[in-house]
Write an enzyme that holds these catalytic residues in place. Structure first.
Site: not given
Lengths: 272, 365, 292
Positions: C31, C240, C243, C265, C271
């Site tokens: 980080g 979605c 899909c 998606c 997808c």
């Protein structure tokens, strides 16, 4: 380390026979100018000390050295930490110094814009110190902030307003609340009533006096206004050309000044 | 029925083909040669070399042609190429005092040893469009005279002899040469890195900052002590040879500003310096750089840091036009995902607001 | 004139070593933003020069590279970067998340769970999470050094006071390994939980700002919040349309000028994979089986 910082005031009943802060031979040179020369004193818990003098007398330089914002050219400042150990401020690491500044100390600036975040809400201004020491519960932070707004006589409906919408007196009171929320033992004040008109000054001084008494705070107040010193302080330190020329109990010094310079100050500023 | 958007790849290929065609333009017009650019748009080439920080007229001319005359794009091309070049070391400092001078002026002294030489300059032309240049033209031969071999000491060196100006800082022989293209930049930065940053900086940005100091935002009372342009030799100390080998010569513009003086109880007052250096003939750049260099020395010289031109972080973080144009223009890239998140949040906030509105109405009543 | 020739994956080896050192330091201090001497790249700043430099430095000839922008392999910038590495490094490329060894991304984390050995390279525009609260680098670095993050909480406090909840929807700040507050790049906060305890190595490159940072595999990553206002994920409340996925981040598609909208998606590989497995949505066309 953060966990050890207590926000309660109970632990302050500790013995008052040991000084909280010791200034020892403090001097500051700027080039050829001695802004401050050989200042020494001791401050005890719960004691309010006023530093008075004309502008240019070195009182602001002294305050900056006492509050670890300016390194002295000579001498040192020692402070008794919450664990009872006396530490030389110059020997503190920056992390320790910053922690001290935002927990055990407060600093009230003459211009509230210097001590506040003018664009964020009053609630966040008061809550910032709590969040900085790890408070992580919004509701509790807000309740504490709200409680402190009440104590400094700010209507809690203004909690979400930014201080730039506040009057001068309100800003100064908010700055005080922001400083006191972590239960400091020592507060530095630099001309706290400086920019305010007379009626507002009186109310602020009343508030400061009752808070200081109620919380048993020690305070160092820099002012050119002897009336402020008379109202708030137990002890007084008169400065001229960087030196302390007279010191003693406030009433004694103001009622019966020894030094000609102090006599002059008293007569010109306290005619009424 | 919905079919997800596809075909980006073909679109890119076609866009590139179209760009190449547009760059060429009308085939009936003769194509530009690199020599033409290098010879006849020489100041553009100089700028691309300076801010591209690569001294190569031919590559700079190529970059200008490839960029369709967009100089920042050309600088970008040169920089991207330069970034891949291996480093052998740093040259010896060039001696601008020994410059083969083509132009040399001082605004501080009427006459100087070696004389003032105007050289090729727009300075005293009338800015009237010249219709003759629309066609082909054959200008008269320039006037010439025997080259003088009188020495041409820098004006600041003359002032220094009398102690009237601060010394130029001299680096220790073994001090490393800072290079912000090789080492990450940290603040506060030393003057060598500041000067490198300014040498690569956008001319327009420095011009505006320099101008702002003249208008009172960080005034430093400048005099153009000397501006000189000409060729200097470059030497490189090859480790094996044990002595400095000449690599060739490059054209440089140098500007030495003489600025407001400073003194103290322990030091007699003397003028201070601002320094600018650029490849080729780049006077505006060199002068602006000198103004900003001096402005950035404010804290070193004990002056208040208040104006933008004195703010090291502000100036150095925003001076690079390749960085700036990239980030400004990246707004063209898709941000569908972030925008979608904002859209969702906004709708939710609006819904919350709608819900709360009737209650507020009640509260008001 | 000399024909310019370029090294494997464009950057010279000296530069790659410098970047690898920065990456190693970044992994060692999760980080923390490691300054590095970012080079000019042949694409503009802001278009992924940091990610490209990181990818160029870690890529080997046996790697398989996937590049996505906004979750999609087919957006222009993703194509351009993929082609760049196909040309300069000759590595295999793929659109399949599981098949890739290195994935460079802008603004998304793939929906498919990443596995050990994979590296996810983020393109980062502004690496400093405190930047818009405190513009000065000298000050923000000190704040990180002293772990002084009160100001960040002030911002979250203000959000709640103003809006009733934390009003940050992307680039939502996180705390890495209990120490450094980090900007996850402008990914939607929906993706934040995927960074936590992730099996893959996550590398972040900011070219213009000259910073590299990292999250080593299996590192704790916590989104900042308050106990009584915990972090929440956000997702459009719809499946979605292609899909039928109910667990993926969705793009909104404007289908006409009369307010028609549909959601699909954002992760195109995810997808397509679902559709290949026979999942359907309200708008899906039958998969063309012959399309190989």
């Amino acid at each position: 380390m953060l966990d050890r910082v207590s926000v309660s005031h109970d632990d302050k009943v500790a013995a008052t026979d040991q000084p909280l802060l010791i200034a020892d031979g403090l001097s500051k040179r700027y080039g050829r100018i001695d802004a401050c020369r050989g200042v020494s004193f001791e401050l005890y818990p719960g004691e309010v000390l006023a530093i008075v003098g004309e502008s240019g007398s070195g009182k602001s330089t002294l305050l900056q050295m006492l509050s670890a914002q300016l390194a002295p050219s000579a001498g040192r400042v020692s402070y008794r930490m919450r664990d009872g150990v006396l530490r030389d401020l110059a020997a503190l690491g920056e992390a320790e110094r910053r922690l001290l500044l935002r927990t055990d100390w407060g600093f009230v600036h003459q211009d509230p814009a210097q001590g506040l975040r003018m664009a964020v809400s009053a609630g966040a201004n008061v809550g910032e110190r709590l969040m900085a020491i790890g408070w992580n519960h919004y509701g509790r932070i807000r309740d504490t902030a709200s409680d402190w707004l009440q104590r400094v006589e700010i209507d809690t409906s203004r909690i979400d307003d930014a201080p730039r919408t506040y009057s001068g007196g309100m800003r100064q009171r908010l700055q005080i609340a922001r400083n006191l929320v972590t239960g400091p033992r020592l507060v530095f004040m630099d001309e706290p009533t400086g920019g305010l008109d007379v009626s507002v000054q009186a109310r602020l001084l009343d508030l400061v006096r009752s808070l200081v008494t109620e919380l048993g705070l020690a305070a160092i107040v820099v002012t050119h206004d002897l009336a402020v010193a008379r109202l708030l302080s137990h002890r007084i330190l008169v400065m001229k050309s960087g030196r302390v020329i007279e010191t003693g109990l406030t009433d004694q010094v103001l009622d019966d000044p020894r030094e000609p310079y102090t006599q002059l100050l008293v007569s010109s500023i306290l005619p009424a | 029925m919905y079919v997800a958007v596809k075909g980006g790849e073909r679109a890119i290929d076609n866009a590139h083909r179209l760009l190449a065609d547009t760059r060429r333009g009308d085939r009936a017009v003769p194509e530009l040669t690199l020599d033409q650019i290098s010879e006849q748009l020489a100041l553009g080439v100089d700028r691309v070399m300076s801010e591209g920080s690569l001294y190569d007229r031919e590559l700079a001319a190529l970059a200008i042609k490839q960029a369709r005359g967009d100089l920042i794009e050309a600088i970008f091309l040169v920089r991207a190429f330069r970034a891949t070049l291996p480093r052998f070391g740093a040259s010896e400092p060039v001696d601008t005092g020994a410059m083969a001078i083509q132009r040399r002026i001082s605004s501080t002294f009427k006459d100087i040893p070696g004389g003032q030489i105007l050289g090729p300059t727009f300075d005293y032309t009338h800015r009237l469009l010249d219709p003759q240049l629309a066609g082909s033209c054959d200008p008269a031969e320039p006037a010439s005279a025997e080259a003088s071999d009188a020495p041409t000491p820098r004006v600041t060196d003359i002032l220094r002899q009398d102690g009237l100006i601060e010394d130029s800082p001299v680096a220790a022989d073994d001090a490393p040469v800072g290079d912000l293209t090789r080492e990450p930049l940290n603040f506060p930065a030393d003057r060598d890195l500041r000067l490198q940053n300014l040498a690569r900086a956008d001319e327009g940005f420095l011009l505006a900052l320099g101008y702002s100091t003249q208008r009172g935002y960080g005034r430093n009372h400048p005099f153009a002590g000397e501006i000189r342009f000409g060729e200097v030799d470059v030497y490189f100390e090859a480790e094996d040879a044990g002595f400095a080998v000449p690599l060739g010569s490059i054209a440089l513009t140098e500007c030495q500003m003489v600025n407001q003086f400073k003194g103290s109880a322990t030091e007699a007052p003397r003028f201070t310096r601002g320094y600018g250096l650029a490849f080729g003939q780049s006077e505006r750049k060199a002068m602006s750089m000198a103004l900003v260099d001096r402005a950035l020395r404010a804290s070193e010289l004990g002056e208040d840091v208040k104006a933008p031109a004195q703010d090291e972080e502000f100036v150095m973080s925003h001076s690079d036009n390749v960085q700036a144009t990239g980030f400004v223009e990246h707004l063209k890239l898709p941000h569908y995902v972030d925008f979608q998140s904002e859209l969702g949040l906004l709708r939710k906030l609006r819904a919350d607001f709608e819900q709360a509105a009737p209650q507020m109405q009640e509260a008001a009543e | 004139m000399i024909e310019a020739s370029y090294n494997f994956a464009y950057l010279d080896e000296q530069t790659k070593r410098m970047i690898r050192r920065a990456i190693l330091k970044a992994i060692a201090i999760p980080g923390y933003q490691v300054p590095f001497a970012s080079r000019e790249m042949p694409m503009p700043y802001g278009w992924g020069t940091g990610g490209v430099q990181v990818t160029a430095s870690i890529l080997g000839p046996d790697d398989t590279l996937k590049v996505i922008d906004q979750g999609s392999d087919d957006t222009t910038n993703a194509i351009s970067i993929r082609k760049f590495f196909a040309k300069t490094a000759g590595v295999a490329t793929t659109t399949s998340t599981p098949a890739a060894s290195v994935i460079q991304t802008r603004h998304r984390i793939p929906e498919t769970t990443l596995h050990e050995g994979q590296v996810l390279v983020y393109q980062v525009p502004i690496p400093e999470p405190l930047r818009f609260l405190e513009p000065r680098e000298t000050e923000t670095r000190r704040m990180h050094a002293l772990a002084e993050y009160g100001l960040m909480h002030v911002k979250l406090y203000e959000d709640i006071a103003k809006f009733g909840h934390i009003a940050t929807s992307y680039a939502y700040p996180v705390k890495v390994a209990g120490r450094y507050v980090m900007d996850p790049s402008p990914t939607p906060k929906f993706d934040n939980p995927k960074m936590n305890d992730c099996a893959a190595l996550q590398l972040f490159g900011a070219g213009r700002e000259k910073r590299i940072y990292a999250i080593p595999p299996y590192t704790q990553v916590v989104s900042l919040d308050f106990e009584d206002h915990p972090f929440t994920r956000y997702r459009q409340n719809a499946p979605c349309a292609l899909c039928g996925a109910e667990d993926s981040y969705l793009d909104e598609i404007v289908t006409d000028d009369r307010g028609g909208r549909m959601f699909v998606c954002s992760d195109t590989d995810y997808c397509e994979g679902r559709r290949a497995q026979g999942h359907t949505g309200t708008e899906s066309a039958p998969m063309e089986a012959a399309d190989a």
